[in-house]
Design a protein around this motif. Structure first.
Motif, short mmCIF file in Angstrom:
data_model
loop_
_atom_site.label_atom_id
_atom_site.label_comp_id
_atom_site.label_asym_id
_atom_site.label_seq_id
_atom_site.Cartn_x
_atom_site.Cartn_y
_atom_site.Cartn_z
N THR A 25 0.85 -1.20 0.00
CA THR A 25 0.00 0.00 0.00
C THR A 25 0.88 1.24 0.00
OG1 THR A 25 -0.10 0.38 2.40
CG2 THR A 25 -1.71 -1.17 1.47
N ASP A 26 0.25 2.39 -0.28
CA ASP A 26 0.94 3.67 -0.09
C ASP A 26 0.87 4.00 1.41
OD1 ASP A 26 -1.58 4.68 0.46
OD2 ASP A 26 -1.78 5.76 -1.43
N PRO A 27 1.44 5.13 1.84
CA PRO A 27 1.45 5.42 3.29
C PRO A 27 0.05 5.58 3.90
CG PRO A 27 3.14 6.70 2.18
CD PRO A 27 2.33 6.06 1.09
N THR A 28 -0.98 5.79 3.08
CA THR A 28 -2.33 5.94 3.64
C THR A 28 -3.15 4.65 3.57
OG1 THR A 28 -3.23 6.68 1.52
CG2 THR A 28 -2.38 8.39 2.99
N GLY A 29 -2.51 3.53 3.18
CA GLY A 29 -3.24 2.25 3.18
C GLY A 29 -4.01 1.98 1.90
N HIS A 30 -3.72 2.71 0.81
CA HIS A 30 -4.35 2.42 -0.49
C HIS A 30 -3.48 1.42 -1.25
CE1 HIS A 30 -6.49 6.02 0.66
NE2 HIS A 30 -7.40 5.70 -0.22
N ILE A 31 -4.12 0.43 -1.83
CA ILE A 31 -3.39 -0.69 -2.44
C ILE A 31 -2.63 -0.25 -3.69
CG2 ILE A 31 -3.67 -2.98 -3.52
CD1 ILE A 31 -6.19 -3.32 -1.71
N THR A 32 -1.32 -0.60 -3.72
CA THR A 32 -0.49 -0.27 -4.89
C THR A 32 0.00 -1.54 -5.60
OG1 THR A 32 1.44 -0.18 -3.44
CG2 THR A 32 0.36 1.92 -3.93
N TYR A 33 -0.14 -2.69 -4.94
CA TYR A 33 0.27 -3.96 -5.55
C TYR A 33 -0.51 -5.09 -4.89
CZ TYR A 33 2.87 -8.21 -6.48
OH TYR A 33 3.19 -9.49 -6.84
N ALA A 34 -0.91 -6.08 -5.70
CA ALA A 34 -1.56 -7.29 -5.16
C ALA A 34 -1.08 -8.47 -5.98
CB ALA A 34 -3.08 -7.16 -5.28
N ASN A 35 -0.69 -9.57 -5.32
CA ASN A 35 -0.23 -10.72 -6.10
C ASN A 35 -1.43 -11.55 -6.59
OD1 ASN A 35 -0.90 -12.14 -3.78
ND2 ASN A 35 0.97 -13.36 -3.75
N ARG A 36 -1.13 -12.50 -7.46
CA ARG A 36 -2.19 -13.28 -8.11
C ARG A 36 -2.97 -14.13 -7.10
NH1 ARG A 36 -1.92 -13.22 -13.56
NH2 ARG A 36 -0.04 -12.21 -14.32
N VAL A 37 -2.26 -14.65 -6.08
CA VAL A 37 -2.94 -15.49 -5.07
C VAL A 37 -4.05 -14.66 -4.40
CG1 VAL A 37 -2.64 -16.74 -2.90
CG2 VAL A 37 -0.88 -16.89 -4.67
N PHE A 38 -3.73 -13.42 -4.07
CA PHE A 38 -4.71 -12.53 -3.43
C PHE A 38 -5.89 -12.28 -4.37
CE2 PHE A 38 -5.99 -8.06 -2.24
CZ PHE A 38 -6.60 -8.41 -1.05
N MET A 39 -5.58 -11.95 -5.62
CA MET A 39 -6.67 -11.63 -6.56
C MET A 39 -7.58 -12.83 -6.76
SD MET A 39 -5.01 -9.04 -9.30
CE MET A 39 -3.37 -9.63 -9.54
N ARG A 40 -6.97 -14.04 -6.82
CA ARG A 40 -7.78 -15.25 -7.01
C ARG A 40 -8.66 -15.50 -5.80
NH1 ARG A 40 -4.63 -19.72 -5.84
NH2 ARG A 40 -5.92 -19.87 -4.01
N LEU A 41 -8.07 -15.40 -4.58
CA LEU A 41 -8.84 -15.73 -3.38
C LEU A 41 -9.98 -14.74 -3.15
CD1 LEU A 41 -8.74 -17.86 -1.00
CD2 LEU A 41 -7.82 -15.99 0.36
N VAL A 42 -9.69 -13.43 -3.27
CA VAL A 42 -10.73 -12.45 -2.97
C VAL A 42 -11.65 -12.19 -4.16
CG1 VAL A 42 -9.43 -11.32 -1.14
CG2 VAL A 42 -9.26 -10.43 -3.47
N ASP A 43 -11.20 -12.66 -5.34
CA ASP A 43 -11.98 -12.51 -6.56
C ASP A 43 -12.24 -11.05 -6.94
OD1 ASP A 43 -13.14 -13.56 -8.81
OD2 ASP A 43 -15.12 -13.81 -7.91
N TYR A 44 -11.21 -10.22 -6.77
CA TYR A 44 -11.22 -8.86 -7.30
C TYR A 44 -10.13 -8.80 -8.38
CZ TYR A 44 -13.94 -6.77 -3.44
OH TYR A 44 -14.92 -6.42 -2.54
N SER A 45 -10.35 -8.04 -9.43
CA SER A 45 -9.32 -7.86 -10.46
C SER A 45 -8.31 -6.82 -9.98
CB SER A 45 -9.96 -7.39 -11.76
OG SER A 45 -10.46 -6.08 -11.58
N GLU A 46 -7.17 -6.79 -10.66
CA GLU A 46 -6.15 -5.79 -10.33
C GLU A 46 -6.75 -4.38 -10.43
OE1 GLU A 46 -2.69 -5.58 -12.97
OE2 GLU A 46 -1.52 -5.88 -11.15
N LYS A 47 -7.56 -4.18 -11.48
CA LYS A 47 -8.15 -2.87 -11.71
C LYS A 47 -9.07 -2.47 -10.54
CE LYS A 47 -10.40 -0.38 -15.39
NZ LYS A 47 -11.68 -0.55 -16.03
N GLN A 48 -9.79 -3.48 -10.00
CA GLN A 48 -10.71 -3.18 -8.88
C GLN A 48 -9.95 -2.89 -7.59
OE1 GLN A 48 -12.88 -6.89 -9.41
NE2 GLN A 48 -14.78 -5.73 -9.60
N LEU A 49 -8.69 -3.39 -7.51
CA LEU A 49 -7.95 -3.26 -6.25
C LEU A 49 -7.04 -2.04 -6.21
CD1 LEU A 49 -6.96 -7.00 -5.69
CD2 LEU A 49 -8.52 -5.65 -4.28
N LEU A 50 -6.32 -1.78 -7.31
CA LEU A 50 -5.30 -0.73 -7.25
C LEU A 50 -5.92 0.63 -6.95
CD1 LEU A 50 -2.77 -1.74 -10.07
CD2 LEU A 50 -2.81 -2.36 -7.65
N GLY A 51 -5.35 1.30 -5.97
CA GLY A 51 -5.84 2.62 -5.58
C GLY A 51 -6.96 2.58 -4.54
#
Ligand SMILES: Cc1cc2nc3c(=O)[nH]c(=O)nc-3n(C[C@H](O)[C@H](O)[C@H](O)COP(=O)(O)O)c2cc1C
Length: 185
Positions: A25-51
């Motif tokens: 995350t950035d210093p305020t807790g906004h997501i800047t990177y997510a690995n594939r395992v995370f995206m698969r488990l939570v079922d959010y796309s990179e686009k839905q997660l970043l920022g």
């Protein structure tokens, strides 16, 4: 963000024994990177997660005091360990052992935070459940502004009363998990 409404039909999902979830995350807790395992488990796309803020997966069973302690620890420049229950996009849930560290550049300036998690074992989950339930009870009985500090202080006082502290308590849960995995393999 709206509070999540819980239902009793929530289903637990699991990481594989060798799988790790990694996010940054950035210093305020906004997501800047997510690995594939995370995206698969939570079922959010990179686009839905970043920022997005990391509380996108927050489960209402997690007391606010746990995150108050997390931010306090990180802002003091220390790493933080916790047993965390999270939501997936479809409101299934999963339990992880999480390690979160400040991510600094070579000059020691904070760039954000880095987090690695693995599947939490049953004994860690069963140990933490009543602790979080009591913290939530305290939060519900306290005005909103003071609730996170009230439940965090209760936890720290409980541990101090047992001659322990948060780090020792949580590292014992991690150690127990290693023994459990050895026994299972
Ligand atoms: C690197 C990093 C990882 C985090 N991971 C999670 C997480 O897995 N689940 C979660 O609920 N909050 C996580 N948080 C904390 C959230 O940013 C947030 O503080 C928390 O969900 C509480 O939400 P609230 O601020 O809306 O009360 C993480 C924060 C950081 C910096």
């Amino acid at each position: 963000m709206a509070e999540h409404i819980r239902t009793d039909s929530e289903r637990e999902v699991f990481l594989g024994p060798d799988e790790l979830i990694i996010t940054k995350t950035d210093p305020t807790g906004h997501i800047t990177y997510a690995n594939r395992v995370f995206m698969r488990l939570v079922d959010y796309s990179e686009k839905q997660l970043l920022g997005r803020p990391h509380n996108i997966i927050r489960h209402p069973d997690m007391p606010r005091g746990a995150f108050r302690l997390m931010w306090k620890t990180l802002q003091a420049g220390n790493e933080f360990f916790a047993v965390v229950k999270n939501y997936t996009a479809s409101r299934s849930y999963y339990w992880v052992l999480a390690n979160i560290t400040p991510d600094t550049d070579i000059n020691g300036r904070l760039q954000g935070y880095f987090s690695v998690r693995r599947q939490a074992g049953r004994s860690a989950v069963e140990t933490i459940k009543p602790v979080y339930a009591e913290m939530l009870r305290i939060e519900q009985a306290t005005d909103k502004a003071s609730a996170p500090d009230a439940s965090m202080n209760w936890l720290l006082q409980q541990l101090a009363g047992q001659g322990s502290d948060y780090e020792s308590f949580i590292l014992k849960l991690y150690a127990g998990q290693d023994l459990q995995q050895e026994a299972e393999s």
